[in-house]
Enzyme design. Sequence first.
Site, PDB file in Angstrom:
ATOM      1  N   GLN A 173      -4.399  -5.102   7.129  1.00  0.00           N
ATOM      2  CA  GLN A 173      -5.382  -6.037   6.555  1.00  0.00           C
ATOM      3  C   GLN A 173      -5.323  -7.395   7.235  1.00  0.00           C
ATOM      4  O   GLN A 173      -6.029  -8.320   6.804  1.00  0.00           O
ATOM      5  CB  GLN A 173      -5.149  -6.204   5.040  1.00  0.00           C
TER       6      GLN A 173
ATOM      7  N   HIS B  46       0.876  -1.174   0.000  1.00  0.00           N
ATOM      8  CA  HIS B  46       0.000   0.000   0.000  1.00  0.00           C
ATOM      9  C   HIS B  46       0.919   1.232   0.000  1.00  0.00           C
ATOM     10  O   HIS B  46       2.002   1.197   0.597  1.00  0.00           O
ATOM     11  CB  HIS B  46      -0.842  -0.037   1.278  1.00  0.00           C
TER      12      HIS B  46
ATOM     13  N   ASP C 286       3.099  -4.220   8.234  1.00  0.00           N
ATOM     14  CA  ASP C 286       1.840  -3.507   8.019  1.00  0.00           C
ATOM     15  C   ASP C 286       0.716  -4.520   8.249  1.00  0.00           C
ATOM     16  O   ASP C 286       0.445  -5.360   7.397  1.00  0.00           O
ATOM     17  CB  ASP C 286       1.812  -2.941   6.593  1.00  0.00           C
TER      18      ASP C 286
ATOM     19  N   LYS D 261     -10.788  -0.373  10.180  1.00  0.00           N
ATOM     20  CA  LYS D 261     -10.939  -1.602   9.388  1.00  0.00           C
ATOM     21  C   LYS D 261     -11.290  -2.799  10.261  1.00  0.00           C
ATOM     22  O   LYS D 261     -11.538  -3.890   9.763  1.00  0.00           O
ATOM     23  CB  LYS D 261      -9.640  -1.896   8.622  1.00  0.00           C
TER      24      LYS D 261
ATOM     25  N   CYS E 247      -4.690   2.258  -3.797  1.00  0.00           N
ATOM     26  CA  CYS E 247      -3.444   2.774  -3.200  1.00  0.00           C
ATOM     27  C   CYS E 247      -2.284   1.800  -3.361  1.00  0.00           C
ATOM     28  O   CYS E 247      -1.429   1.689  -2.473  1.00  0.00           O
ATOM     29  CB  CYS E 247      -3.623   3.117  -1.713  1.00  0.00           C
TER      30      CYS E 247
HETATM   31  N1  PMP Z   1      -1.803  -0.553   4.628  1.00  0.00           N
HETATM   32  C1  PMP Z   1      -2.724  -1.335   4.072  1.00  0.00           C
HETATM   33  C2  PMP Z   1      -2.352  -2.721   3.648  1.00  0.00           C
HETATM   34  C3  PMP Z   1      -4.025  -0.859   3.898  1.00  0.00           C
HETATM   35  O1  PMP Z   1      -4.947  -1.634   3.326  1.00  0.00           O
HETATM   36  C4  PMP Z   1      -4.335   0.458   4.327  1.00  0.00           C
HETATM   37  C5  PMP Z   1      -5.725   1.028   4.142  1.00  0.00           C
HETATM   38  N2  PMP Z   1      -6.286   0.831   2.869  1.00  0.00           N
HETATM   39  C6  PMP Z   1      -3.332   1.224   4.900  1.00  0.00           C
HETATM   40  C7  PMP Z   1      -2.078   0.685   5.040  1.00  0.00           C
HETATM   41  C8  PMP Z   1      -3.573   2.629   5.367  1.00  0.00           C
HETATM   42  O2  PMP Z   1      -4.493   2.652   6.404  1.00  0.00           O
HETATM   43  P1  PMP Z   1      -5.107   4.041   6.900  1.00  0.00           P
HETATM   44  O3  PMP Z   1      -5.606   4.733   5.678  1.00  0.00           O
HETATM   45  O4  PMP Z   1      -6.220   3.609   7.827  1.00  0.00           O
HETATM   46  O5  PMP Z   1      -4.030   4.781   7.600  1.00  0.00           O
END
Ligand code: PMP
Length: 422
Positions: A215, A135, A212, A238, A377
């Site tokens: 997910q 991401h 990270d 999430k 993203c």
């Molecule tokens: N890492 C991953 C794998 C994600 O899926 C996301 C959210 N789509 C993020 C980071 C970023 O999370 P946040 O926007 O809640 O800070």
Amino acid sequence: SLVPDLAALRADFPLLDREIDGHPVVYLDSGATSQKPRIVLDAEREFLERENAAVHRGAHTLAAEATIRFEDAREAVAGFVGAPAEQLVWTSGATAGLNLLAYGIGNATAGRGGAASAHLALRPGDEIVVTEAEHHANLIPWQELAARTGAVVRAIPVHDDGTLDLDAARALIGPRTRVVAFTHVSNVLGIVNPVAELVALAHGVGALAVLDACQSAPHLPLDLPALGVDAAVFSGHKMLGPYGVGALYGTAELLEALPPFLTGGSMITTVTLEGAEYLPPPQRFEAGTQPVSQAVALAAAARYLDGIGMARVRDHEHELERRLRDGLREIPGVRLLGDADVERVGLASFDVAGVHAHDVGQYLDARGIAVRVGHHCAQPLHRRFGVTATVRASTHVYNTSADVDALVEGVAGVRAFFGADA
Ligand code: PMP
């Protein structure tokens, strides 16, 4: 279903009662953000109605009660990921947690942590290793850190089936590697990455392993200390919790050595006009007023998930994921990104030959089905698969096999509707 009474569970989520254009909502966008059970909404409102006050200061009863609730929430959320409370730093989410780490290492490089932080400092030519499946939140902060320090970002490639190329990882991770930052579960592929192997490779060369867990924390039983990572991040929204709150987990050793990113109130012991001394972790990383009611509600979400049992959440979503990929794979013109039969969460991305992802999304929306379309993203990963946009369906514990069937049936009609069969 492996969840004993899924209908009763669904009744906990007010939003799942919604209709979209006369269709009951089929919510398959939990990878972007999850829906919230009433108990989470109640926890935040009850805190605000009964105990709200500034934490860690003030002599009054409300402040004392609020502080207890806030620190209890830290213990609950830390416990949810197997960690002691003092190793959990509140952040506004995963993005903030990753920036905290990258800027902290940057500050160590600038000498801000003194001798205690010197081993974290980067030198020109040092390497930060990520994966091609990150991401942007776990990529850009490292690019920025590299630009400021002269370090170099390198990426572990992804195979056609979506798994990481571990041979390439072994070749890539070497004596110059200082950080290996990777996602536990790709938010595009849904594949669970081999954490133990990557941690071993990182630690084999003395690099930090940064996970990270955005997910994974919402969908899998997680024991971060047992995984052996030096740091991990996740977001509350999430995992059935509120927006604006998340956490950074770190080993005691790393948190002790890491200089702060944000500075200001609530993170200091003594301040003069010339300088300041900082509190120990986790407070050292929590400058300014914290998301207190949100933290309390996130603890309620963690308790709710633990009440169901994370193994059951995982197994339920595993069933949905199999049904989802089996259904989509049968549809002519549909290509799943990274279809490896490895451990996965309930998330899959695909493209439909001859139809733009945004058109697929609108077609499904007209049937009450909510999915995400775009690059999610993760532009480098999409580029690697030769697409600019995909459709992503993602589940949580409240989804049913009927939800998955509605999606599959919907997608099956897309190409004919847009004349892509001709
Ligand atoms: N890492 C991953 C794998 C994600 O899926 C996301 C959210 N789509 C993020 C980071 C970023 O999370 P946040 O926007 O809640 O800070």
